[in-house]
Motif scaffolding. Structure first.
Motif: not given
Length: 283
Positions: A26-30, A52-59
């Motif tokens: 899964r490639r979803i990234r927020l 799945y690290n979906l919000v790993q780089d979210s500010p």
């Protein structure tokens, strides 16, 4: 939400080259998410966004989320900071269980620049993690602690220690064994505290206002009433004590100051807070 989450976990449509028995990657990234509001799906948050690290780089700068038996009802960080949502999810250790005191402390030690912290506990985790908030001592203004089942009581010494380590606090809500801990009127312990709320059931009687007035009179010095405290709230309805003062020379904390205390109704409190400036609600 449960049904949709189950379908998402079993979906393979986005990876046609994968055998049906192997879930697609899964490639979803927020990557631009700044404000997050979710309630009642704490375990799915942990299962879905953690691995799945979906919000790993979210500010992320403002969060309301439930994880296990702990609800971050309001968590906000100052400009230029981030709430490190991936680390926040790790508090639950990837399970549906409650974050323990060590996990909570670990999160707050690595998250700097916090402005608001409002936590609602569904079980007693203790208060060892409070020391970790010292990393945000220069920014933390609003701290509210609530316990859904029972009260997690702070002693007066613990409250005083909290004030001395978080000198920028302007608003504080805790459960205390004292209706009004004397330390909240101590300018050295709480130099900026304007609003104090006690979540524990109060046993105040008709003489409470007089007792408060006597206590405040004891805090007078040659320069006047040094504490900035303006509003005190208690758990029972209508027990909101507004501290009003008139300064002879027009300067709030200097010169001779007349102090009055009056009881105000619950429904008036939001209006009073608006009159004091732009401050959040009591947690």
């Amino acid at each position: 939400m449960d049904e949709g989450f189950a379908k998402w976990k079993g979906c393979t449509k986005c990876g046609q080259d994968n055998p049906p028995s192997i879930p697609a990657k899964r490639r979803i990234r927020l990557t631009k998410l700044k404000v997050w509001r979710v309630d009642g799906v704490g375990h799915m948050m942990t299962d879905l966004f953690g691995p799945y690290n979906l919000v790993q780089d979210s500010p992320l700068v403002d969060v309301e989320v439930a994880i296990g038996a702990l609800a971050f009802v309001n968590l906000a960080v100052s400009e230029g900071g981030t709430l490190q949502f991936q680390r926040l999810l790790q508090c639950a250790n990837g399970t549906r269980g409650s974050p323990d005191s060590d996990g909570l402390g670990e999160y707050f030690r690595h998250t700097k620049g916090l402005v608001k912290v409002t936590l609602s506990f569904h079980q007693n985790l203790g208060f060892d993690w409070l020391e970790a908030l010292e990393g945000s001592a220069d920014t933390l203004k609003y701290l509210h602690l609530a316990s859904v089942f029972g009260d997690m009581m702070l002693t007066e010494d613990e409250i005083e220690g909290l004030g001395k380590s978080l000198q920028k606090l302007e608003m504080l809500t805790v459960s205390s064994s004292h209706d009004l801990p004397g330390c909240v009127l101590n300018f050295e312990s709480f130099p900026r505290l304007r609003y104090f709320g006690n979540r524990a059931y109060s046993y105040l009687n008709a003489g409470a206002t007089e007792r408060f007035r006597d206590l405040i009179q004891m805090r007078f010095t040659k320069t006047g009433f040094s504490s900035p405290l303006r509003l005190i709230r208690f758990r029972l309805p209508g027990q909101n004590y507004l501290i009003e003062r008139d300064s002879v020379d027009g300067v709030e904390f200097d010169g001779n100051t007349n102090v009055r205390i009056r009881i105000i109704e619950d429904w008036i409190v939001p209006e009073v807070l608006r009159g004091f400036g732009d401050v959040p609600r009591f947690g």
